[in-house]
Write an enzyme that holds these catalytic residues in place. Sequence first.
Site, PDB file in Angstrom:
ATOM      1  N   HIS A   1      47.728  45.992  62.166  1.00  0.00           N
ATOM      2  CA  HIS A   1      47.358  44.593  62.416  1.00  0.00           C
ATOM      3  C   HIS A   1      46.384  44.459  63.588  1.00  0.00           C
ATOM      4  CE1 HIS A   1      47.515  40.315  63.123  1.00  0.00           C
ATOM      5  NE2 HIS A   1      48.183  40.480  64.253  1.00  0.00           N
TER       6      HIS A   1
ATOM      7  N   GLU B   1      53.599  40.186  73.872  1.00  0.00           N
ATOM      8  CA  GLU B   1      54.529  39.385  73.099  1.00  0.00           C
ATOM      9  C   GLU B   1      55.627  40.235  72.453  1.00  0.00           C
ATOM     10  OE1 GLU B   1      54.973  36.371  73.068  1.00  0.00           O
ATOM     11  OE2 GLU B   1      56.255  36.015  71.325  1.00  0.00           O
ATOM     12  N   ASP B   2      55.242  41.368  71.868  1.00  0.00           N
ATOM     13  CA  ASP B   2      56.186  42.087  71.000  1.00  0.00           C
ATOM     14  C   ASP B   2      56.697  43.408  71.555  1.00  0.00           C
ATOM     15  OD1 ASP B   2      55.893  40.086  69.170  1.00  0.00           O
ATOM     16  OD2 ASP B   2      54.385  41.126  67.962  1.00  0.00           O
TER      17      ASP B   2
ATOM     18  N   ASP C   1      42.955  36.882  64.698  1.00  0.00           N
ATOM     19  CA  ASP C   1      44.357  37.216  64.466  1.00  0.00           C
ATOM     20  C   ASP C   1      44.872  36.395  63.282  1.00  0.00           C
ATOM     21  OD1 ASP C   1      47.052  38.052  64.952  1.00  0.00           O
ATOM     22  OD2 ASP C   1      47.387  36.238  66.141  1.00  0.00           O
TER      23      ASP C   1
ATOM     24  N   ASP D   1      26.606  19.650  42.927  1.00  0.00           N
ATOM     25  CA  ASP D   1      25.986  20.957  43.144  1.00  0.00           C
ATOM     26  C   ASP D   1      27.019  21.996  43.527  1.00  0.00           C
ATOM     27  OD1 ASP D   1      24.733  20.361  46.487  1.00  0.00           O
ATOM     28  OD2 ASP D   1      26.310  19.386  45.359  1.00  0.00           O
TER      29      ASP D   1
HETATM   30 MN    MN Z   1      48.801  39.144  65.893  1.00  0.00          MN
END
Ligand code: MN
Length: 725
Positions: free
Chosen positions: A52, A80-81, A143, A263
């Site tokens: 990712h 964050e993770d 992201d 169009d």
């Molecule tokens: Mn992410």
Amino acid sequence: METFQQHYDAMTRAIARFTPYVDMGLVDKAVEYAAEKHKDQKRRDGSPYIIHPLAVAEIVAEIGLDTDAILGALLHDCIEDTDSTYEEIASRFGQTVAELVEGVTKLTRVEYSTLEEQQVENLRKMFMAMSKDIRVVLIKICDRLHNTRTMEYQSPEKQVSKSRETMDIYAPLAHRLGMQKIKWELEDTSLRYLDPEGYNEIMAYLELHKQEADAFMEHIQARITERLTSVGIHCRINGRVKHVYSIYRKMKAQNKTIDELYDLYAFRVIVDSIPDCYNVLGHIHEMFNLVPGRFKDYISTPKPNMYQSLHTTVIGKEGIPFEVQIRTQEMHETAEYGVAAHWKYKQGIETGNEKEFEWIRRLLEDQQETDAEDYIHTLKIDMFDDEVFVFTPKGKVISLPAGSTPIDFAYAIHSGVGNTMIGAKVNNRIASYDLKLKNGDIVEILTSKTAKGPSRDWLNICQSNQARSKIKQWFKKEKREENIIRGKASFEGELRRMNVSASLLQDEELLPVLLRKLSFDSMDDMYAAIGYGGLTAVKAIGKIREDLLKASRTAVKEPDKLPEAAPASKPSRHKDSGVVVQDIDSCMIKFSRCCTPVPGDDIVGFITKGYGVSIHRRDCPNAKGAADPAQAGRWVPVRWSSADGQPFATTLEVHAQDRDGLLLDIAAALTSLQLRIREITGRDLPDARCQFTVTFEVRDLSQLAAVSNRIRAIPDVYSVRRGHS
Ligand code: MN
């Protein structure tokens, strides 16, 4: 399943192609760090998590951002993770990278209760982040793009909620930042989850007609290339079917099926110079039939997001209309990558300082200054271009037309807020009413129950139709009161002619009967209609004559039933009140109790609810509002009519040293002038002083002056004043 290697290679290729100046040593260090941190995590499809960040970094490279941004993308989920920290990232990759990662983390982290709040909060955070370092937002958009691409692995609920968010926030932001390509992809992918049926219908149609579409586009491309080559213009042309969401939106907006759409095709002609752009335009217009009203010159007048191109729509022999966009390579890159294209031209130069982002901030803030009119004609495609988003102090987002002011904001909240507005704070500072609000401003409206209501100037200041119509409504309502006064005067005049007391109308049993026969909900409604001229008093009376006469006979037998009005609040007993109200022929007049004006006093009238016009002395504290232009509608000029000698009740306050016989002396002074005394009250004050309040009837100011002088001449009296209660 996708592998680390696939994504690593894809990223390196993107870097080599779009951002070759990037420091690969640092990139590899960041890849290694992130891979180590995320090593125990998996994506929903079972792939290692690191793919990712690699994919996000690939997109960041594609749009041409710098080394710091690519590192930021690689590390964007670390804080964050994983157990990674700001300090750790700062020590390994520098403070700028750490700040980018922290910025993205903040955007990811906000907790939400409802979807609406979630979007609003996101929006706000993004705007705030944006003013600090735009790259945070760019990374966040990349992201989101990758998450959108891999949405199929999410639960159906998440697919819908995330797609809604993408549509509401990320796609408009991408648009705003000029990143057309990403915007299209975000929109198309989100549409797939938000309206699968609508999406599939369009896709099926496009698939079905792919061959003829390709043939048509090839043919047109070849014709244009041939023509331009023959006159020596170097160009690149490519044709495309417009993106799914733009087709979808047009179908919805014009309520058409896809084959009725105007169009579907767009051709892009990229040339070397601006003069060439206009040359090409000339050739296109010679080769095909021009569709009128569709030519747009965004080169001389760029869009707020810096977009530049010439647009025209033409029809060839085939009878199929198509759009042609003509621009230079530089304009093209700006069109594709928007703000990000900035880094392309800035490579090698230190970025991130305050001044460099200044133009971006301007771009984000001053949208309304550019071709606003143009937007009205382009189908309102651009969500953010004609709107400004501001916040209530509680964080609720309010969207207003660009150029809106605190007045627009107040009326957007509630007409009651607008009508009682006495001031506004923007970002906690007192702001003027005509301040143009900017995105992200926090606006607070100060109100007061005693506010005078909107002023007519506001109509010129406000920007929204909503505010304008609410202000007009207010004035109409104010006018209504004038109409009611006129109508009531006329109606009661008729009643007098019939010798019927107006107080009958206050009978709780009779009134509903009368209203039913008159077909009005309230007497005021009827008065307003009479005052407006929609109904005559004679006609109205005609409908209820019998009821009135019958009730009148009963009422005479039971006089106690009639409510007794206080003397001063009762309209003058004389048919002619002695006062003329400007612009109103006949109306109820009452003399205010607070300042008891008499003929000769400088007076002013106030239009009251139900009682007509109340007359105040101009120096009465309650008449201060008359000088306020905001209240101009309610204060009306009045004058004394030619004196007819009728008496007016007025009040004097007498201060004196208390002694026996003082009251008698005062009474004697009044009777010596043959004035009728209505009331004298007295009270003791400290130091053996006292105060008398004397109410009596005079004809005019000169008579009042004579009384004052005579009372003042009484021994031990030291002050005589007009009464103010
Ligand atoms: Mn992410």
